[in-house]
Design an enzyme around this catalytic site. Structure first.
Site, short mmCIF file in Angstrom:
data_model
loop_
_atom_site.label_atom_id
_atom_site.label_comp_id
_atom_site.label_asym_id
_atom_site.label_seq_id
_atom_site.Cartn_x
_atom_site.Cartn_y
_atom_site.Cartn_z
N GLU A 1 -4.77 -20.04 -18.20
CA GLU A 1 -5.18 -20.79 -17.00
C GLU A 1 -6.27 -21.77 -17.41
OE1 GLU A 1 -6.99 -20.21 -12.51
OE2 GLU A 1 -7.93 -19.33 -14.25
N ASP B 1 -7.25 -15.79 -17.71
CA ASP B 1 -8.08 -16.39 -16.68
C ASP B 1 -9.06 -17.41 -17.28
OD1 ASP B 1 -8.81 -16.03 -13.75
OD2 ASP B 1 -10.77 -15.70 -14.67
N HIS C 1 -2.58 -17.00 -6.10
CA HIS C 1 -3.56 -16.33 -5.23
C HIS C 1 -4.80 -17.18 -4.94
CE1 HIS C 1 -5.06 -15.92 -9.24
NE2 HIS C 1 -6.21 -15.43 -8.79
N ASP C 2 -4.91 -18.35 -5.58
CA ASP C 2 -6.07 -19.23 -5.36
C ASP C 2 -5.71 -20.46 -4.54
OD1 ASP C 2 -7.69 -17.65 -7.03
OD2 ASP C 2 -7.19 -18.81 -8.81
N ASP D 1 -1.48 -1.09 -3.98
CA ASP D 1 -1.79 -0.30 -5.17
C ASP D 1 -0.58 -0.22 -6.10
OD1 ASP D 1 -0.13 1.68 -3.91
OD2 ASP D 1 -1.85 2.18 -2.64
N ASP E 1 -3.40 -9.69 -16.36
CA ASP E 1 -4.39 -10.75 -16.20
C ASP E 1 -5.53 -10.41 -17.16
OD1 ASP E 1 -5.91 -12.87 -14.96
OD2 ASP E 1 -4.69 -12.53 -13.18
N ASP F 1 0.85 -1.19 0.00
CA ASP F 1 0.00 0.00 0.00
C ASP F 1 0.89 1.24 0.00
OD1 ASP F 1 -2.05 1.82 0.33
OD2 ASP F 1 -2.16 1.52 2.51
N ASP G 1 -4.45 3.61 2.78
CA ASP G 1 -5.86 3.17 2.87
C ASP G 1 -5.96 1.67 3.17
OD1 ASP G 1 -5.17 2.01 0.47
OD2 ASP G 1 -6.82 2.89 -0.69
N ASN H 1 -0.66 4.59 0.06
CA ASN H 1 -1.36 5.80 0.52
C ASN H 1 -2.12 5.62 1.83
OD1 ASN H 1 -3.34 4.15 -0.39
ND2 ASN H 1 -4.37 5.67 -1.69
O1 TEU Z 1 -9.58 -19.11 -11.11
C1 TEU Z 1 -10.22 -20.14 -11.72
C2 TEU Z 1 -10.25 -21.42 -11.00
O2 TEU Z 1 -10.77 -22.39 -11.49
C3 TEU Z 1 -9.66 -21.50 -9.69
O3 TEU Z 1 -8.40 -21.63 -9.41
C4 TEU Z 1 -10.61 -21.17 -8.66
O4 TEU Z 1 -10.10 -20.21 -7.80
C5 TEU Z 1 -10.85 -22.44 -7.93
O5 TEU Z 1 -11.61 -23.25 -8.75
C6 TEU Z 1 -11.56 -22.21 -6.69
O6 TEU Z 1 -11.59 -23.41 -6.01
C7 TEU Z 1 -9.54 -17.90 -11.76
C8 TEU Z 1 -8.88 -16.88 -10.87
O7 TEU Z 1 -7.56 -17.25 -10.67
C9 TEU Z 1 -9.66 -16.76 -9.61
O8 TEU Z 1 -9.06 -15.91 -8.68
C10 TEU Z 1 -11.01 -16.24 -9.98
O9 TEU Z 1 -11.84 -16.21 -8.83
C11 TEU Z 1 -11.70 -17.10 -11.04
O10 TEU Z 1 -10.83 -17.44 -12.11
C12 TEU Z 1 -12.84 -16.35 -11.66
O11 TEU Z 1 -12.36 -15.29 -12.43
CA CA Z 2 -3.65 1.98 -1.28
#
Ligand code: TEU
Ligand code: CA
Length: 613
Positions: free
Chosen positions: A297, A238, A369-370, A61, A130, A53, A57, A55
């Site tokens: 992906e 994605d 991130h998932d 960012d 992305d 971050d 908040d 700023n």
């Molecule tokens: O993820 C798609 C996906 O199938 C996953 O990894 C999903 O997070 C998982 O099935 C949940 O169990 C992508 C993105 O990486 C994810 O962050 C998004 O939420 C999703 O697409 C929708 O855009």
């Molecule tokens: Ca911020």
């Protein structure tokens, strides 16, 4: 007997790939696909809201990213994949986009973006965006227009369907198909305005675009060209293998809860997927600079399909994210958690190595991130956190493919110690908890699964230093920092030459400088060994041997069938500080030198050896 054949399986002489070949050359070489720039590249993923971050908040960012670019330059990564920063209502943290050609104010402005691009490029770092085009936000003007009436010129840009034949629109069970959404509940949302349903494979605020409509495709391609013209270096696409659906939309087999059906056979790698990706390539990428990166992906993608997607001759994508190895600790579904067996992990990754040995290219990742944090899921985030984080890095980065590092992985960051149900913020976790409670599941069981598998594990702020909010923000962070940040943080990692960070840095350097790491053939050994991950890489006269002990016990190195004598080979990199250790020098026998002639492996020890000729 080995369960899988993991050798490319030829014994012809090998040639060193010619790095002077043009980037786009597809001329065949003995070791598989012609050498492309990304064979020796490493990608770093930034999840902007949790990175830095600027700023106060409490939300990361673009200016925060700019301020931390030197961290990435010191690590040595070649490419940054930026999770979505577009205008978005943030129902799914930006994977629900309401304007593809603007930056969300929460993250900054287009000017900030241009500066990020410039500053990254000045450090030799490319920026990959992305691309979320299976769906938009329901607040995107396209969808607002589409839902306004059945005669809207954009009606057909999304998947609108009437209620199931003979049923009252909006009534229970009247959805056009029984498909379940990824974020629980039906994949169809009833819309009062016109009395029809729209399809959303993810949240109800993420309506699926109808790629059958050529206007949709052209609008997406135009937007992609706009970003490339601005200077971005490619796209991480994605759920791109969901864009072609079986247009007859059949019901799916009933899923675990019995309430819904699994529609995935009807929308994963659907009938027109290759056609769409080839068209995208023609319309967007053809004739542009060579060093762009495209990675699709693709949940549920098979090795066979991935060969097609990544065969350079077919001009679809450079590589795909497959999901097999991150599903090995799932039972019937992701919340049905079971212990991971190393043998399964090796069989899976080994099959992908073999399957893409002569055509296409692998992406390599432990987390994103998932997914839960790598060291908590595949390593030991307690006593051997540092060792196992380095071991995982070593194993992954020595595979053939392009490695992806998720922010904080290079610091050995761990899963989050969630207190209770209220600590989960991610829409997937929140919806799953609610639906599980409605179905009467035991809340302790559900919480245990969430603690292990929730996407929130990856989303706590990056731990920069030991100060109260870990240097992430001067304000109140949108997601609490992990209390272990006084011990695990970038400041300490960078200062300590033996840290996880410096181990990653060395591995990246190795990929940059060593053609065997980038392009060598992969050969799995001892696939049935329960705790030892061992393989070779070879190119021309050179070979590497990678040994990794996935356990907290010391392990003698067994006989390596078909291998020359590795005793006396040079150590390239290891995850224990040099000095007396198991099997070093005179202690070899006492520490249990194995039949392989190599010193025993200490808990979570990984070593890489080199032989020339
Ligand atoms: O993820 C798609 C996906 O199938 C996953 O990894 C999903 O997070 C998982 O099935 C949940 O169990 C992508 C993105 O990486 C994810 O962050 C998004 O939420 C999703 O697409 C929708 O855009
Ligand atoms: Ca911020």
């Amino acid at each position: 007997m080995p369960a899988v054949e993991t050798t490319p399986g030829t014994s012809q002489p090998q040639t060193t790939p010619d790095s002077s070949q043009p980037e786009t050359s597809t001329s065949p070489s003995r070791t598989g696909p012609a050498r492309r720039w990304f064979h020796s590249a490493v990608v770093y993923q930034i999840y902007p809201r949790s990175f830095q971050d600027s700023n106060g908040d409490g939300i990361g960012d673009l200016r925060g990213i700019i301020a931390r670019l030197d961290h990435l330059a010191a690590l040595g990564v070649d490419v940054v994949w930026l999770s979505p920063v577009y205008a978005s209502p943030q129902d799914d943290n930006g994977y629900d986009i309401s304007d593809y050609q603007d930056i969300d104010r929460m993250f900054g402005t287009l000017d900030d973006f241009d500066e990020l691009l410039e500053q990254a490029h000045a450090r030799g770092i490319r920026i990959v965006m992305d691309l979320v085009v299976n769906h938009t936000s329901d607040e995107h003007p396209w969808f607002v227009e589409s839902r306004s009436s059945k005669d809207s010129p954009k009606r057909d840009w999304y998947w609108w369907r009437p209620a199931r034949e003979g049923m009252e629109p909006g009534a229970h069970g009247a959805e056009p198909t029984n498909w379940e959404a990824s974020f629980s509940g039906s994949a169809w949302e009833f819309d009062q305005t016109t009395g029809e349903y729209y399809l959303h494979l993810f949240s109800r605020k993420q309506p699926d675009l109808n790629w059958e409509n050529p206007e949709v495709r052209e609008a997406v391609y135009a937007m992609m060209r706009w970003w490339l013209d601005r200077g971005v270096d490619g796209f991480r696409m994605d759920v791109i293998n969901m864009i072609s659906k079986d247009t007859s939309l059949p019901d799916g087999h009933l899923t675990h809860g019995g309430l819904h059906g699994d529609g995935s056979p009807h929308y994963l790698c659907g009938p027109r997927i290759h056609e769409f990706l080839q068209e995208m390539h023609r319309e967007v990428f053809e004739g542009r600079k060579d060093r762009l990166l495209t990675v699709g992906e693709m949940p549920g993608v098979t090795v066979g399909e991935a060969r097609l997607f990544t065969d350079p001759e077919r001009r679809e994508v450079d590589m795909v994210f497959q999901f097999e190895h991150v599903g090995l600790d799932h039972g019937a579904h992701k919340w049905d958690r079971r212990p991971l067996q190393l043998v399964d992990l090796k069989a899976s990754l080994g099959r992908w190595q073999a399957g893409l040995a002569d055509t296409g290219w692998n992406s390599l990742y432990w987390n994103n991130h998932d997914q839960p944090r790598a060291v908590s899921r595949f390593g030991d985030d307690g006593r051997y956190r540092v060792e196992s984080a380095k071991l995982l890095a070593t194993v992954l980065h020595l595979h053939r493919g392009t490695p992806y590092i998720y922010q904080g992985e290079e610091l050995g960051m761990t899963n989050v110690p969630f207190a209770g149900a209220e600590s989960f913020l991610d829409i997937e976790s929140v919806n799953y908890y609610d639906s599980a409670m409605l179905r009467g599941l035991d809340s302790d069981d559900v919480l245990r699964a969430l603690r292990e598998g929730s996407r929130d594990n990856a989303r706590s702020p990056v731990q920069w230093d030991g100060s109260p909010h870990a240097g992430f923000t001067t304000g109140e962070p949108w997601f609490p920092v992990n209390p272990n940040h006084d011990e695990i943080n970038a400041e300490r990692e960078v200062a300590d030459p033996d840290s996880v960070f410096h181990h990653y840095r060395r591995l990246i350097e190795l990929r940059h400088t060593d053609p065997v790491v980038a392009d060598g053939d992969f050969h799995m050994l001892l696939p049935e060994h329960p705790t030892l991950y061992v393989f070779t890489r070879s190119l021309g006269e050179e070979s590497l041997l990678v040994l990794a002990n996935f356990s907290g016990d010391e392990l003698a190195v067994p006989d390596l069938p078909g291998q020359p004598d590795w005793a006396g080979a040079a150590l390239v990199i290891g995850n224990y500080a040099p000095g007396p250790g198991a099997g070093a020098g005179a202690d070899a026998e006492a520490a249990g030198e194995g039949a392989g002639g190599l010193p025993a492996l200490r808990p979570w020890e990984a070593r890489v050896y080199r032989r020339a000729g």
